[in-house]
Design an enzyme around this catalytic site. Structure first.
Site, PDB file in Angstrom:
ATOM      1  N   GLU A   1      65.412  15.846  40.313  1.00  0.00           N
ATOM      2  CA  GLU A   1      65.880  17.167  39.711  1.00  0.00           C
ATOM      3  C   GLU A   1      65.099  17.738  38.641  1.00  0.00           C
ATOM      4  O   GLU A   1      64.986  19.033  38.644  1.00  0.00           O
ATOM      5  CB  GLU A   1      67.578  16.955  39.431  1.00  0.00           C
ATOM      6  CG  GLU A   1      68.054  18.313  38.728  1.00  0.00           C
ATOM      7  CD  GLU A   1      68.117  19.499  39.947  1.00  0.00           C
ATOM      8  OE1 GLU A   1      67.601  19.200  41.230  1.00  0.00           O
ATOM      9  OE2 GLU A   1      68.421  20.555  39.537  1.00  0.00           O
TER      10      GLU A   1
ATOM     11  N   CYS B   1      66.767  38.411  51.113  1.00  0.00           N
ATOM     12  CA  CYS B   1      67.301  39.861  51.163  1.00  0.00           C
ATOM     13  C   CYS B   1      68.711  39.867  50.538  1.00  0.00           C
ATOM     14  O   CYS B   1      69.517  39.289  51.109  1.00  0.00           O
ATOM     15  CB  CYS B   1      66.997  40.634  52.597  1.00  0.00           C
ATOM     16  SG  CYS B   1      65.282  40.343  53.182  1.00  0.00           S
TER      17      CYS B   1
ATOM     18  N   ARG C   1      68.327  37.486  45.455  1.00  0.00           N
ATOM     19  CA  ARG C   1      68.209  37.096  46.690  1.00  0.00           C
ATOM     20  C   ARG C   1      66.715  37.347  47.323  1.00  0.00           C
ATOM     21  O   ARG C   1      66.511  37.128  48.765  1.00  0.00           O
ATOM     22  CB  ARG C   1      69.295  37.862  47.709  1.00  0.00           C
ATOM     23  CG  ARG C   1      70.695  37.503  47.328  1.00  0.00           C
ATOM     24  CD  ARG C   1      71.580  38.398  48.283  1.00  0.00           C
ATOM     25  NE  ARG C   1      71.498  37.694  49.582  1.00  0.00           N
ATOM     26  CZ  ARG C   1      72.258  36.839  50.069  1.00  0.00           C
ATOM     27  NH1 ARG C   1      73.143  36.320  49.375  1.00  0.00           N
ATOM     28  NH2 ARG C   1      72.139  36.497  51.253  1.00  0.00           N
TER      29      ARG C   1
ATOM     30  N   GLU D   1      59.765  24.485  40.120  1.00  0.00           N
ATOM     31  CA  GLU D   1      59.951  25.691  40.509  1.00  0.00           C
ATOM     32  C   GLU D   1      59.943  26.766  39.671  1.00  0.00           C
ATOM     33  O   GLU D   1      59.596  28.053  39.991  1.00  0.00           O
ATOM     34  CB  GLU D   1      61.208  25.749  41.293  1.00  0.00           C
ATOM     35  CG  GLU D   1      62.567  25.518  40.502  1.00  0.00           C
ATOM     36  CD  GLU D   1      63.952  25.542  41.262  1.00  0.00           C
ATOM     37  OE1 GLU D   1      63.983  26.231  42.309  1.00  0.00           O
ATOM     38  OE2 GLU D   1      64.896  24.740  41.001  1.00  0.00           O
TER      39      GLU D   1
ATOM     40  N   TRP E   1      63.070  39.986  50.756  1.00  0.00           N
ATOM     41  CA  TRP E   1      62.149  38.743  50.402  1.00  0.00           C
ATOM     42  C   TRP E   1      61.511  38.627  51.549  1.00  0.00           C
ATOM     43  O   TRP E   1      61.789  38.230  52.712  1.00  0.00           O
ATOM     44  CB  TRP E   1      63.103  37.558  50.243  1.00  0.00           C
ATOM     45  CG  TRP E   1      62.258  36.233  49.485  1.00  0.00           C
ATOM     46  CD1 TRP E   1      62.078  36.228  48.402  1.00  0.00           C
ATOM     47  CD2 TRP E   1      61.984  35.391  50.482  1.00  0.00           C
ATOM     48  NE1 TRP E   1      61.426  34.900  48.334  1.00  0.00           N
ATOM     49  CE2 TRP E   1      61.018  34.322  49.378  1.00  0.00           C
ATOM     50  CE3 TRP E   1      61.773  34.805  51.580  1.00  0.00           C
ATOM     51  CZ2 TRP E   1      60.684  33.145  49.891  1.00  0.00           C
ATOM     52  CZ3 TRP E   1      61.305  33.708  52.159  1.00  0.00           C
ATOM     53  CH2 TRP E   1      60.567  32.889  51.073  1.00  0.00           C
TER      54      TRP E   1
ATOM     55  N   LYS F   1      67.384  32.765  45.857  1.00  0.00           N
ATOM     56  CA  LYS F   1      68.765  31.837  45.577  1.00  0.00           C
ATOM     57  C   LYS F   1      69.064  31.258  46.635  1.00  0.00           C
ATOM     58  O   LYS F   1      69.550  30.122  46.664  1.00  0.00           O
ATOM     59  CB  LYS F   1      69.646  32.711  44.643  1.00  0.00           C
ATOM     60  CG  LYS F   1      70.854  32.301  44.053  1.00  0.00           C
ATOM     61  CD  LYS F   1      70.481  31.295  43.096  1.00  0.00           C
ATOM     62  CE  LYS F   1      71.487  30.216  42.533  1.00  0.00           C
ATOM     63  NZ  LYS F   1      71.139  28.983  41.928  1.00  0.00           N
TER      64      LYS F   1
ATOM     65  N   LYS G   1      63.079  21.154  38.833  1.00  0.00           N
ATOM     66  CA  LYS G   1      63.397  22.542  37.743  1.00  0.00           C
ATOM     67  C   LYS G   1      61.796  22.619  37.258  1.00  0.00           C
ATOM     68  O   LYS G   1      61.458  23.828  37.335  1.00  0.00           O
ATOM     69  CB  LYS G   1      64.177  22.040  36.769  1.00  0.00           C
ATOM     70  CG  LYS G   1      65.680  21.685  37.190  1.00  0.00           C
ATOM     71  CD  LYS G   1      66.394  22.927  37.320  1.00  0.00           C
ATOM     72  CE  LYS G   1      66.308  23.384  38.907  1.00  0.00           C
ATOM     73  NZ  LYS G   1      67.293  22.948  40.063  1.00  0.00           N
TER      74      LYS G   1
ATOM     75  N   HIS H   1      52.736   0.765  43.120  1.00  0.00           N
ATOM     76  CA  HIS H   1      52.386   0.631  44.668  1.00  0.00           C
ATOM     77  C   HIS H   1      51.841   2.012  44.949  1.00  0.00           C
ATOM     78  O   HIS H   1      51.562   2.316  46.181  1.00  0.00           O
ATOM     79  CB  HIS H   1      53.724   0.742  45.386  1.00  0.00           C
ATOM     80  CG  HIS H   1      54.689  -0.375  45.256  1.00  0.00           C
ATOM     81  ND1 HIS H   1      54.323  -1.794  45.552  1.00  0.00           N
ATOM     82  CD2 HIS H   1      55.766  -0.385  44.539  1.00  0.00           C
ATOM     83  CE1 HIS H   1      55.281  -2.344  45.310  1.00  0.00           C
ATOM     84  NE2 HIS H   1      56.282  -1.796  44.537  1.00  0.00           N
TER      85      HIS H   1
ATOM     86  N   ASN I   1      69.276  41.635  56.730  1.00  0.00           N
ATOM     87  CA  ASN I   1      69.115  40.483  55.947  1.00  0.00           C
ATOM     88  C   ASN I   1      69.328  39.647  57.291  1.00  0.00           C
ATOM     89  O   ASN I   1      70.215  39.348  57.863  1.00  0.00           O
ATOM     90  CB  ASN I   1      70.070  40.181  55.138  1.00  0.00           C
ATOM     91  CG  ASN I   1      70.015  38.736  54.758  1.00  0.00           C
ATOM     92  OD1 ASN I   1      68.959  38.078  54.676  1.00  0.00           O
ATOM     93  ND2 ASN I   1      70.915  38.093  54.114  1.00  0.00           N
ATOM     94  N   GLY I   2      68.185  38.597  57.457  1.00  0.00           N
ATOM     95  CA  GLY I   2      68.075  37.704  58.496  1.00  0.00           C
ATOM     96  C   GLY I   2      66.769  37.743  59.210  1.00  0.00           C
ATOM     97  O   GLY I   2      65.829  38.353  58.817  1.00  0.00           O
TER      98      GLY I   2
HETATM   99  O1  M6R Z   1      72.960  26.830  48.020  1.00  0.00           O
HETATM  100  P1  M6R Z   1      72.487  25.565  47.957  1.00  0.00           P
HETATM  101  O2  M6R Z   1      72.988  24.691  47.386  1.00  0.00           O
HETATM  102  O3  M6R Z   1      72.519  25.032  49.448  1.00  0.00           O
HETATM  103  O4  M6R Z   1      70.809  25.620  47.815  1.00  0.00           O
HETATM  104  C1  M6R Z   1      69.913  24.535  48.116  1.00  0.00           C
HETATM  105  C2  M6R Z   1      68.773  24.919  47.602  1.00  0.00           C
HETATM  106  O5  M6R Z   1      68.004  25.769  48.044  1.00  0.00           O
HETATM  107  C3  M6R Z   1      68.727  24.943  46.108  1.00  0.00           C
HETATM  108  O6  M6R Z   1      69.133  24.055  45.459  1.00  0.00           O
HETATM  109  C4  M6R Z   1      67.148  25.221  45.516  1.00  0.00           C
HETATM  110  O7  M6R Z   1      66.675  24.222  45.832  1.00  0.00           O
HETATM  111  C5  M6R Z   1      67.055  25.765  44.172  1.00  0.00           C
HETATM  112  N1  M6R Z   1      66.240  26.534  43.981  1.00  0.00           N
HETATM  113  C6  M6R Z   1      67.162  24.515  43.221  1.00  0.00           C
HETATM  114  O8  M6R Z   1      66.973  24.900  41.945  1.00  0.00           O
END
Ligand code: M6R
Length: 630
Positions: free
Chosen positions: A502, A24, A50, A509, A97, A625, A506, A525, A125-126
């Site tokens: 990584e 949020c 957020r 997600e 969210w 985010k 990407k 394996h 938020n929380g």
């Molecule tokens: O702000 P942070 O680097 O701690 O965030 C960690 C993860 O939440 C963040 O990298 C997340 O996996 C992203 N969606 C990756 O693109």
């Protein structure tokens, strides 16, 4: 007149309840003149990264409260309800969210108590962990709840406590009962000249301008309005009014004196600057961000290196992309400076290392936002056992910077796209600089090697620039070719395993393509049984010591009919000759630095796959985010 004219049971959203997390964005303002609602609306747009399940605003005018809220993204809600026409110069807003309660209008913030029409409005938020117990108490006292949220109990609790005092003391005694994380803001029609905020764990920042005072979850919300900010700490209560702001400790009511700071992010930095999406803009920004990482203050790099040098063992804690940076860094530290480091997924840290971490342990926490709850929880476990905490983050002033003994701000500027891109390569650049410094300090590699690394790291920004310039069209074509594939493998050996992970994250997600990444040596394996004719396998093939064995793995996949895509060195004819498709990366990059340029084609691939599949790369479903709860 109450502006929540639509029936609260009007459920325009049918998304199912999401997992147990809430991020949020919150924002509010007290203007000397003018209308608060359009400013809140615009600020919520800047905070939409957020969370974007629902949106709501509340304003006050002439001692009356006006509320609008609904489920859906801000633009959609605005097109139906016009978020700009609430009256008044004081107001609060929220972009959600969902966790407790489905993304429906009734669960959207602001929330209010029993009184009809409402007199107080609360945004949050929380997560309130003990909300069920408080709700039961309040129900026993006759309170009637409309929503399924944890937040609504705060409104009722304040309403209950208002019997005994003013708004400030009612908020103060209410938050005393809350367990969990919160950044809340409250307005009351009965005290129409103020906003009361409180913070525990969830971020809260004040913005100071000549004609207005603001609060928000994050600084980008303020950027067009002011660059003067004050960070609110845990356990603090803030009163905003026409005169300014007052911060007090919740525990004893003692006033807190805190000067404002000037943030050097400009409004333009947070805008798209002509790119269709923030993610693409942020991929293109990488050369600039990487250059900025090469200008980090020497004294901080040196200090952090000194701590690492003295460390007996180092746990690197992080989540998601930041964890992948840690994994790559573990190869860098081991190979260059002979330092054993353990990358640990932060949410597992307490279980895995909670008992063994101690005064001799060093924790390097890596977090773009500096607010990721799992990372902060791992840090807290380590802090309680007297470990040394070092931090790497993009957000100076974030919680991580406050709990670290020494931290480095990676200077990437705001990253708005939910998928981390520029902040990943910047993290890698900072971590490799630390590994090179430590190698120098420890005398573990020759001066020639150090000179070469120093020379190459300076060139990385222009190398990345060139890759984007020369390979973007090719990657776009690949996305068109492979858009219908249902699953991908991402394989690499050595440090390229981190790059593979990584690339896979990407693609999953933002383009919603289930994918698997593992060290190429693991294929035989188990995972190779998935491979059949046309199954796409992406190999990360820098010309390092693993290349020969990796070629063997490519052959294994080819023999089973896989379609091979290689990310390889420019003009690597051996690899190019054996694969179906390839993307080329500039020659002569040392192994340790290779994840920085080699991940760039993978970021572009994920982006263009998302575009081909008509997914919104900036706002992937179910994600936010900054994951500020565990
Ligand atoms: O702000 P942070 O680097 O701690 O965030 C960690 C993860 O939440 C963040 O990298 C997340 O996996 C992203 N969606 C990756 O693109």
């Amino acid at each position: 007149m109450l502006w929540t004219t639509v029936s609260l049971s009007f459920e325009i959203f049918t998304k199912k309840l999401r997992s147990d997390k809430e991020m949020c964005g919150i924002f509010g303002c007290i203007l000397k003149n003018g209308s608060a609602a359009p400013i809140i609306h615009a600020a919520l747009k800047r905070l939409e990264y957020r969370g974007y399940d629902s949106v709501g605003e509340a304003t006050i005018e002439n001692g009356r409260l006006f509320i609008k809220k609904d489920a859906g993204k801000i633009d959609v809600v605005h097109s139906i309800r016009n978020l700009d026409d609430l009256p008044g110069r004081i107001g609060i807003g929220h972009t959600r969210w969902a966790t407790h309660g489905a993304p429906l209008q009734v669960n959207a913030h602001p929330h209010f108590g029993c009184s009809d029409p409402p007199t107080i409005a609360v945004i949050h938020n929380g997560i309130i962990e003990n909300f069920a117990e408080i709700k039961k108490d309040l129900e026993d006292k006759g309170h009637i709840f409309r929503s399924k949220t944890d937040t609504e109990i705060i409104a009722h609790l304040i309403e209950e406590n208002l019997g005994q005092g003013d708004l400030k003391s009612a908020v103060s005694s209410s938050v005393e009962r809350l367990q969990g994380s919160y950044a809340i803001a409250v307005i009351s029609a009965k005290e129409p000249d103020k906003i009361i905020c409180a913070r525990n764990e969830s971020p809260l920042v004040l913005g100071i301008a000549d004609n207005a005072f603001y609060f928000a979850s994050d600084t980008p919300a303020f950027l067009p309005l002011t660059n003067k900010v004050v960070f609110v700490e845990n356990g603090e209560l803030v009163t905003l009014n026409d005169e300014g702001f007052e911060i007090k400790k919740l525990v004893d009511g003692k006033p807190v004196v805190r000067k404002s700071r000037v943030v050097d992010w400009t409004h333009e930095m947070a805008e798209k600057q002509g790119y269709p999406h923030f993610m693409l803009k942020e991929i293109h920004e990488q050369p600039r961000c990487l250059r900025d990482t090469l200008r980090l203050q020497d004294k901080y790099l040196e200090l952090l290196t000194t701590f690492l040098d003295r460390a007996r063992d180092v746990a690197m804690v992080a989540c998601g992309t930041s964890y992948h940076a840690c994994l790559a860094a573990s190869y860098m530290f081991s190979k260059l400076s002979f330092l054993a480091t353990h990358p640990v997924i932060a949410s597992e840290f307490t279980e895995q290392h909670g008992k063994s971490v101690n005064i001799d342990s060093t924790i390097l926490a890596v977090s773009q936002s500096g607010e990721t709850a799992d990372t902060l929880a791992a840090v807290e476990t380590a802090r309680q056992r007297a470990a040394t905490i070092l931090g790497l983050t993009n957000v100076v002033g974030s919680t991580l910077t406050r709990v670290s003994r020494v931290y480095i701000g990676q200077q990437s500027g705001p990253e708005i796209g939910v998928a981390a891109t520029k902040t990943f390569t910047s993290q890698l650049s900072v971590l490799s600089q630390l590994a090179i410094r430590l190698a120098k300090k420890r005398g573990k590699i020759s001066q020639e090697e150090i000179d070469l690394l120093d020379e190459k790291i300076e060139k990385i920004p222009s190398i990345v620039e060139r890759i984007v310039k020369t390979q973007e069209e090719k990657v776009k074509t690949l996305a068109r070719k492979y858009k219908d594939n249902q699953c991908f493998f991402f394989l690499g050996r050595g440090i390229s395993y981190a790059t593979a992970l990584e690339g896979r994250l990407k693609l999953m997600e933002i383009a919603y393509v289930p994918s698997i990444a593992f060290p190429a040596g693991e294929s035989k394996h188990g995972p190779i049984s998935l491979v059949e004719l046309g199954f796409p396998v992406i190999f990360i093939c820098p010309p390092d010591e693993t290349r020969k064995t990796l070629i063997g793995n490519i052959m294994e996949m080819k023999a089973r009919g896989a379609s091979i895509i290689a990310i390889c060195e420019e003009g690597d004819e051996e690899i190019i000759g054996m694969v179906d498709d390839y993307v080329e990366v500039t020659r002569g990059i040392p192994e340790i630095l290779s994840p920085i340029p080699y991940v760039v084609p993978l970021q572009l691939f994920a982006y263009y796959m998302a575009i081909e599949k008509q997914c919104d790369p900036d706002m992937p479903r179910n994600l936010a985010k900054s994951v500020t709860v565990k």
